[in-house]
Scaffold this motif. Structure first.
Motif, PDB file in Angstrom:
ATOM      1  N   PRO A  91       0.830  -1.210   0.000  1.00 24.79           N
ATOM      2  CA  PRO A  91       0.000   0.000   0.000  1.00 24.79           C
ATOM      3  C   PRO A  91       0.860   1.254   0.000  1.00 24.79           C
ATOM      4  O   PRO A  91       1.925   1.287   0.609  1.00 24.79           O
ATOM      5  CB  PRO A  91      -0.800  -0.131   1.298  1.00 24.79           C
ATOM      6  N   LEU A 138       0.673   5.276   0.948  1.00 23.93           N
ATOM      7  CA  LEU A 138      -0.123   6.266   1.670  1.00 23.93           C
ATOM      8  C   LEU A 138      -0.407   7.469   0.781  1.00 23.93           C
ATOM      9  O   LEU A 138       0.515   8.109   0.281  1.00 23.93           O
ATOM     10  CB  LEU A 138       0.625   6.713   2.934  1.00 23.93           C
ATOM     11  N   LEU A 144      -7.659   1.594  -0.182  1.00 27.49           N
ATOM     12  CA  LEU A 144      -7.885   1.154   1.187  1.00 27.49           C
ATOM     13  C   LEU A 144      -8.009   2.346   2.107  1.00 27.49           C
ATOM     14  O   LEU A 144      -7.211   3.284   2.041  1.00 27.49           O
ATOM     15  CB  LEU A 144      -6.716   0.287   1.662  1.00 27.49           C
ATOM     16  N   MET A 177       0.162   7.697  13.848  1.00 29.12           N
ATOM     17  CA  MET A 177       0.852   6.605  13.178  1.00 29.12           C
ATOM     18  C   MET A 177       1.413   5.601  14.177  1.00 29.12           C
ATOM     19  O   MET A 177       1.725   4.470  13.807  1.00 29.12           O
ATOM     20  CB  MET A 177       1.958   7.202  12.305  1.00 29.12           C
ATOM     21  N   GLU A 236      -2.148   1.236  16.439  1.00 30.66           N
ATOM     22  CA  GLU A 236      -2.582   0.221  15.481  1.00 30.66           C
ATOM     23  C   GLU A 236      -3.592   0.780  14.498  1.00 30.66           C
ATOM     24  O   GLU A 236      -4.554   1.445  14.885  1.00 30.66           O
ATOM     25  CB  GLU A 236      -3.210  -0.942  16.251  1.00 30.66           C
ATOM     26  N   ALA A 237      -3.379   0.496  13.224  1.00 31.80           N
ATOM     27  CA  ALA A 237      -4.311   0.917  12.185  1.00 31.80           C
ATOM     28  C   ALA A 237      -5.193  -0.254  11.778  1.00 31.80           C
ATOM     29  O   ALA A 237      -4.733  -1.386  11.644  1.00 31.80           O
ATOM     30  CB  ALA A 237      -3.553   1.445  10.974  1.00 31.80           C
ATOM     31  N   PHE A 279      -7.802  -1.602   8.868  1.00 32.33           N
ATOM     32  CA  PHE A 279      -8.105  -1.358   7.468  1.00 32.33           C
ATOM     33  C   PHE A 279      -9.511  -1.812   7.108  1.00 32.33           C
ATOM     34  O   PHE A 279     -10.012  -2.815   7.629  1.00 32.33           O
ATOM     35  CB  PHE A 279      -7.119  -2.115   6.568  1.00 32.33           C
ATOM     36  N   GLY A 280     -10.123  -1.094   6.187  1.00 33.64           N
ATOM     37  CA  GLY A 280     -11.363  -1.534   5.583  1.00 33.64           C
ATOM     38  C   GLY A 280     -11.086  -2.543   4.485  1.00 33.64           C
ATOM     39  O   GLY A 280      -9.925  -2.834   4.173  1.00 33.64           O
ATOM     40  N   GLN A 281     -12.153  -3.088   3.893  1.00 34.83           N
ATOM     41  CA  GLN A 281     -12.012  -4.120   2.858  1.00 34.83           C
ATOM     42  C   GLN A 281     -11.541  -3.544   1.525  1.00 34.83           C
ATOM     43  O   GLN A 281     -11.108  -4.288   0.657  1.00 34.83           O
ATOM     44  CB  GLN A 281     -13.338  -4.859   2.665  1.00 34.83           C
ATOM     45  N   ARG A 286     -12.075  -1.849  -5.063  1.00 36.84           N
ATOM     46  CA  ARG A 286     -11.265  -2.219  -6.231  1.00 36.84           C
ATOM     47  C   ARG A 286     -11.726  -1.400  -7.420  1.00 36.84           C
ATOM     48  O   ARG A 286     -12.863  -1.547  -7.875  1.00 36.84           O
ATOM     49  CB  ARG A 286     -11.388  -3.707  -6.530  1.00 36.84           C
ATOM     50  N   HIS A 302       6.443  -0.916  11.394  1.00 38.60           N
ATOM     51  CA  HIS A 302       5.144  -1.568  11.543  1.00 38.60           C
ATOM     52  C   HIS A 302       5.173  -2.858  10.734  1.00 38.60           C
ATOM     53  O   HIS A 302       5.759  -2.902   9.654  1.00 38.60           O
ATOM     54  CB  HIS A 302       4.020  -0.687  10.987  1.00 38.60           C
ATOM     55  N   TYR A 323       2.577  -5.885   9.036  1.00 44.71           N
ATOM     56  CA  TYR A 323       1.217  -6.276   8.673  1.00 44.71           C
ATOM     57  C   TYR A 323       1.262  -7.578   7.883  1.00 44.71           C
ATOM     58  O   TYR A 323       2.251  -7.879   7.199  1.00 44.71           O
ATOM     59  CB  TYR A 323       0.548  -5.201   7.808  1.00 44.71           C
ATOM     60  N   GLN A 349      -1.171  -9.633   4.992  1.00 43.01           N
ATOM     61  CA  GLN A 349      -2.313  -9.474   4.098  1.00 43.01           C
ATOM     62  C   GLN A 349      -2.555 -10.762   3.335  1.00 43.01           C
ATOM     63  O   GLN A 349      -1.658 -11.259   2.654  1.00 43.01           O
ATOM     64  CB  GLN A 349      -2.078  -8.318   3.119  1.00 43.01           C
ATOM     65  N   GLY A 382      -6.756 -10.804  -1.493  1.00 42.44           N
ATOM     66  CA  GLY A 382      -8.099 -10.243  -1.602  1.00 42.44           C
ATOM     67  C   GLY A 382      -8.650  -9.665  -0.311  1.00 42.44           C
ATOM     68  O   GLY A 382      -9.815  -9.260  -0.262  1.00 42.44           O
ATOM     69  N   ALA A 411      -7.948  -7.198   3.453  1.00 40.20           N
ATOM     70  CA  ALA A 411      -7.259  -6.020   3.961  1.00 40.20           C
ATOM     71  C   ALA A 411      -6.054  -6.433   4.795  1.00 40.20           C
ATOM     72  O   ALA A 411      -6.032  -7.521   5.373  1.00 40.20           O
ATOM     73  CB  ALA A 411      -8.215  -5.194   4.815  1.00 40.20           C
ATOM     74  N   PRO A 412      -5.040  -5.584   4.873  1.00 45.65           N
ATOM     75  CA  PRO A 412      -3.901  -5.881   5.764  1.00 45.65           C
ATOM     76  C   PRO A 412      -4.359  -5.942   7.222  1.00 45.65           C
ATOM     77  O   PRO A 412      -5.239  -5.190   7.642  1.00 45.65           O
ATOM     78  CB  PRO A 412      -2.967  -4.686   5.545  1.00 45.65           C
ATOM     79  N   PHE A 439      -2.966  -5.778  11.163  1.00 43.56           N
ATOM     80  CA  PHE A 439      -1.864  -5.310  11.991  1.00 43.56           C
ATOM     81  C   PHE A 439      -1.274  -6.453  12.811  1.00 43.56           C
ATOM     82  O   PHE A 439      -1.994  -7.266  13.395  1.00 43.56           O
ATOM     83  CB  PHE A 439      -2.408  -4.228  12.925  1.00 43.56           C
ATOM     84  N   ILE A 484       3.844  -2.887  16.174  1.00 33.00           N
ATOM     85  CA  ILE A 484       4.651  -1.689  15.923  1.00 33.00           C
ATOM     86  C   ILE A 484       5.849  -1.731  16.854  1.00 33.00           C
ATOM     87  O   ILE A 484       5.699  -2.040  18.042  1.00 33.00           O
ATOM     88  CB  ILE A 484       3.871  -0.394  16.210  1.00 33.00           C
ATOM     89  N   PHE A 509       4.084  -7.318   5.045  1.00 30.08           N
ATOM     90  CA  PHE A 509       4.623  -6.006   4.712  1.00 30.08           C
ATOM     91  C   PHE A 509       5.173  -5.338   5.965  1.00 30.08           C
ATOM     92  O   PHE A 509       4.524  -5.353   7.021  1.00 30.08           O
ATOM     93  CB  PHE A 509       3.544  -5.082   4.133  1.00 30.08           C
ATOM     94  N   GLU A 548       8.528   4.355   9.338  1.00 32.39           N
ATOM     95  CA  GLU A 548       8.310   5.783   9.555  1.00 32.39           C
ATOM     96  C   GLU A 548       9.674   6.395   9.832  1.00 32.39           C
ATOM     97  O   GLU A 548      10.328   6.042  10.808  1.00 32.39           O
ATOM     98  CB  GLU A 548       7.377   5.989  10.738  1.00 32.39           C
ATOM     99  N   PHE A 570       6.180   7.865   5.661  1.00 28.36           N
ATOM    100  CA  PHE A 570       5.796   6.496   5.966  1.00 28.36           C
ATOM    101  C   PHE A 570       5.633   5.740   4.668  1.00 28.36           C
ATOM    102  O   PHE A 570       4.893   6.164   3.777  1.00 28.36           O
ATOM    103  CB  PHE A 570       4.482   6.453   6.763  1.00 28.36           C
ATOM    104  N   TYR A 571       6.341   4.601   4.571  1.00 27.05           N
ATOM    105  CA  TYR A 571       6.285   3.789   3.363  1.00 27.05           C
ATOM    106  C   TYR A 571       6.171   2.322   3.726  1.00 27.05           C
ATOM    107  O   TYR A 571       6.874   1.842   4.629  1.00 27.05           O
ATOM    108  CB  TYR A 571       7.552   3.994   2.512  1.00 27.05           C
ATOM    109  N   PHE A 572       5.319   1.618   2.980  1.00 22.46           N
ATOM    110  CA  PHE A 572       5.277   0.169   3.096  1.00 22.46           C
ATOM    111  C   PHE A 572       6.397  -0.439   2.260  1.00 22.46           C
ATOM    112  O   PHE A 572       6.807   0.120   1.236  1.00 22.46           O
ATOM    113  CB  PHE A 572       3.927  -0.378   2.625  1.00 22.46           C
ATOM    114  N   GLY A 573       6.862  -1.616   2.684  1.00 23.44           N
ATOM    115  CA  GLY A 573       7.936  -2.300   1.993  1.00 23.44           C
ATOM    116  C   GLY A 573       7.473  -3.050   0.764  1.00 23.44           C
ATOM    117  O   GLY A 573       6.298  -3.004   0.381  1.00 23.44           O
ATOM    118  N   THR A 574       8.407  -3.761   0.170  1.00 22.94           N
ATOM    119  CA  THR A 574       8.170  -4.460  -1.095  1.00 22.94           C
ATOM    120  C   THR A 574       7.371  -5.745  -0.922  1.00 22.94           C
ATOM    121  O   THR A 574       6.885  -6.306  -1.890  1.00 22.94           O
ATOM    122  CB  THR A 574       9.518  -4.781  -1.755  1.00 22.94           C
TER     123      THR A 574
END
Lengths: 114, 109
Positions: free
Chosen positions: A43, A45, A91, A99, A102-103, A105-107, A110, B32, B34, B36, B39, B41-42, B44, B47, B87, B91, B97-101
């Motif tokens: 994802p 941001l 998402l 930040m 804990e976050a 997420f919604g579904q 698409r 952080h 996560y 997934q 199909g 959502a990620p 948690f 952290i 993932f 931060e 803030f970036y998610f990894g590969t």
């Protein structure tokens, strides 16, 4: 406890059309995020709100994307006009405060742009 | 600025252990983790804040080495339910803030 609600779940539009996504975060969560997830990638941001103020929109393509969080609760993300490369899952997530918490997420929605 | 994860993919048998690494080129404030599923959502996991934290969550734990700008996720005695893409998210300051590969993990019976 109800989770993060998003609608619609799926949307197909033609390029150059506009589209809007809606998100209702978990009650009491001050922070709301919109992410774009392209197939096979993590994802990205797009925007982070704290209550109804923008904390971070550095990765939001502002020429075509806009988002608002009126009254610090629900939020909408709009794309106008859409491009083929906008095809992704959008998402929404929320966290109690910032930040470092804990976050959830919604579904996701698409989006397919043809 | 996107953190790099390794390995890209791993296949395990039930009961085996795995380590997933997350490496950043920038000084980190927090990491952080996560998971997934396809199909979905990620979800948690945890952290970790700077200060060399280690955390545990059932049979999943993680460490954060801020000097090396790295974090590792440890999965012990893997279960079928552990399958998914993992993932890390890093931060490295305000508005950074970036998610990894991503690391695809498959657990087979």
């Amino acid at each position: 406890e109800a989770g993060v609600a998003q609608s619609p779940r799926y949307k197909i539009i033609e390029k150059r059309q506009s589209v809007a996504f809606w998100c209702n975060p978990i009650s009491g969560h001050a922070t709301l995020y919109w992410y774009q997830q392209i197939l096979g990638q993590g994802p990205k941001l797009l925007i982070q709100f704290q209550n109804n103020g923008v904390v971070d929109d550095s990765q939001l393509p502002k020429d075509r994307f806009s988002a608002e969080r009126l009254k610090g609760v629900d939020s909408t993300l709009k794309i106008q006009p859409a491009k083929l490369e906008d095809s992704a899952v959008y998402l929404c997530a929320s966290s109690f405060l910032g930040m470092d918490t804990e976050a959830f997420f919604g579904q996701g929605t698409r989006l397919t742009v043809v | 600025q996107q953190p790099v994860q390794s390995p890209q993919a791993v296949i395990l048998r039930e009961g085996e252990d795995a380590v997933i690494n997350c490496s950043s080129s920038k000084a980190l404030y927090s990491v952080h983790w996560y998971r997934q599923k396809h199909g979905e959502a990620p979800i948690f996991l945890m952290i970790l804040l700077k200060g060399g934290e280690q955390k545990g969550h059932d049979k999943i734990s993680a460490s954060f080495n801020e000097k090396k700008q790295q974090s590792s996720l440890y999965l012990t005695a893997s279960q079928l339910s552990y399958s998914g893409t993992y993932f890390c998210g890093t931060e490295s300051g305000r508005n950074q803030f970036y998610f990894g590969t991503g690391t695809s993990l498959t657990v087979i019976p």
